[in-house]
Design an enzyme around this catalytic site. Structure first.
Site, PDB file in Angstrom:
ATOM      1  N   LYS A 101      -7.705   1.564  16.026  1.00 39.46           N
ATOM      2  CA  LYS A 101      -6.811   0.614  15.362  1.00 39.46           C
ATOM      3  C   LYS A 101      -6.805  -0.669  16.157  1.00 39.46           C
ATOM      4  CE  LYS A 101      -4.011   0.879  11.769  1.00 39.46           C
ATOM      5  NZ  LYS A 101      -4.207   1.869  10.673  1.00 39.46           N
TER       6      LYS A 101
HETATM    7  N1  GLU Z   1      -5.679   0.805   7.487  1.00 39.13           N
HETATM    8  C1  GLU Z   1      -5.980   1.926   6.650  1.00 39.13           C
HETATM    9  C2  GLU Z   1      -5.395   3.191   7.219  1.00 39.13           C
HETATM   10  O1  GLU Z   1      -4.470   3.156   7.989  1.00 39.13           O
HETATM   11  C3  GLU Z   1      -7.461   2.027   6.332  1.00 39.13           C
HETATM   12  C4  GLU Z   1      -8.352   2.284   7.498  1.00 39.13           C
HETATM   13  C5  GLU Z   1      -9.835   2.199   7.168  1.00 39.13           C
HETATM   14  O2  GLU Z   1     -10.180   2.119   6.003  1.00 39.13           O
HETATM   15  O3  GLU Z   1     -10.603   2.230   8.127  1.00 39.13           O
HETATM   16  O4  GLU Z   1      -5.779   4.275   6.880  1.00 39.13           O
END
Ligand code: GLU
Length: 425
Positions: A115
């Site tokens: 993240k």
């Molecule tokens: N931000 C989204 C999540 O928390 C998508 C993450 C992604 O597609 O890599 O799942």
């Protein structure tokens, strides 16, 4: 019975890293995970903090702080979104990165977890400032990311445009176009059909599966959704089209309630024209906090962390809670919901539709071959249905709730991979 939350203060309760660790420790103990793997999986593998300058529109130079945390890459490249918010902290990004590892493992796609985030107030910044900040942040983390290393995506307050800038900046450094470095891009530059609404579609699929599991009909099922951003609005629209009755929408600036169901198509048009839900004529205006504790069949928190806590969990009247957001329920609240026999579909399953479609996007970019939307949706639905089944069966077999079952399933899959690969030391 031992619990996941021995005496915690409110500060600890709402710290996302504590929330993640409490569930992880509990599930690891249940799994009898050996101590070495426990220590390994409890800690994020790599954490990058960057402080970088951006020239603002008035010529001033502002310094921003950004993070990118890779929790684990045993099952494949790290994967996870980037968020822009004043609330971003290292602990939050750590928790969200770990959740991505567990989420990708629950739906069994070949990614680890990561993240990123930048501490900023995107609402007060111009497009130009956002673009310069995104490009400089990308260049600061560019050694860290890549199609085989770590693949960012949108998250809170970032979108297709943000991903286009990241892709372009990374590609300028690589001196060729690298579409597969991020997912959630515009369709024209390597995006996938169905990605934008995929998280909402996944939420709907797990709602359908929950009703089937609990023997409740879809027709007329009353739903309250918190949030009307990408996840909340797509969830609301798809569910209304599927026969659900959306009786409440709670947003930051106020809530809407209509016992006969809100027309989400009209609401979307209203929000597009006015930039807010306030003043919409097709529903009564009510305080958002009231909606949380109103009578309904399914409650879907689809906005942010820590909205179901020890302070309101005992007042929730929903039969089912489906977590469209990451970390909306604290570990203390888990136990209150369990006592009330509320059926919870945890975030790492409920909102996994987004990263699953991201996986399809990454595959399509690498193949240079793009799928029809029907194929994307069909594959997405099949993965989520199977994962739901895996989680509820695991919960039954081990006599744990759905959240702990999802963690156990995920930790087991990651641990199995690490044992197979062995430890390089
Ligand atoms: N931000 C989204 C999540 O928390 C998508 C993450 C992604 O597609 O890599 O799942």
């Amino acid at each position: 019975m031992p619990t996941a939350t021995p005496n915690v203060t409110l500060d600890q309760e709402i710290n996302p890293w504590e929330a993640q660790s409490a569930r992880f420790d509990f599930a690891a103990r249940k799994l009898n995970l050996d101590e070495g793997l426990w220590k390994l999986l409890r800690t994020p593998a790599r954490e990058l903090i960057v402080h970088f300058p951006v020239t603002m529109d008035d010529g001033r130079i502002e310094i921003f702080t950004g993070f990118r945390v890779q929790h684990n890459i045993a099952r494949g490249p790290a994967k996870g979104g980037i968020r822009y918010s004043l609330e971003v902290t290292l602990d939050e990004v750590r928790a969200l990165a770990s959740w991505m590892t567990w989420k990708c493992a629950v739906v069994n796609i070949p990614f680890g977890g990561a993240k990123g985030g930048v501490i900023c107030d995107p609402k007060s910044m111009s497009q130009g400032e956002l673009e310069r900040m995104t490009r400089r942040y990308t260049s600061e983390i560019s050694d860290f990311i890549g199609p085989e290393k770590d693949v960012p995506a949108p998250d809170m307050n970032t979108n297709e445009q943000t991903m286009a800038w990241i892709m372009d900046t990374y590609s300028m450094h690589a001196r060729h176009t690298v579409t597969s470095v991020v997912t959630g891009k515009p369709l024209n530059i390597g995006g996938s059909r169905g990605r934008l609404e995929a998280t909402g579609r996944g939420v709907m699929v797990v709602c359908n599966e929950s009703l089937r599991y609990l023997n409740i009909p879809v027709e007329g099922c009353r739903v309250i959704i918190q949030g009307f951003g990408n996840v909340g609005s797509n969830t609301a629209r798809l569910m209304m089209e599927h026969g659900y009755k959306i009786i409440g929408i709670a947003e930051k600036d106020g809530g809407l309630q209509n016992a006969n169901g809100i027309d989400i198509h009209q609401l979307l048009e209203y929000k597009y024209r006015n930039g807010t839900l306030v003043g919409f004529r097709g529903a009564e205006q009510v305080p958002s906090e009231d909606l949380f504790v109103s009578d309904c069949d399914i409650l879907i928190p689809a906005a942010m962390e820590n909205v179901i806590t020890s302070r309101n969990a005992d007042k929730i009247k929903a039969r089912i809670v489906v977590e469209g957001a990451n970390g909306p329920t604290t570990a203390v609240a888990d136990e209150i919901l369990a006592d009330k026999r509320i059926f919870v579909v945890p975030d790492i399953l409920a909102n996994a539709g987004g990263v699953t479609a991201s996986y399809f996007e990454w595959v399509q970019d690498r193949q240079g071959y793009f799928w029809k939307e029907a194929i994307v949706n069909e594959q997405l639905e099949s993965i989520l249905r199977d994962s739901f089944e895996d989680v509820v069966r695991y919960a039954e077999a081990h006599n744990v709730n759905n959240r702990i079952a999802a963690y156990m399933l995920a930790i087991d899959r990651v641990a199995f991979t690490i044992r197979q690969r062995g430890i390089y030391a």
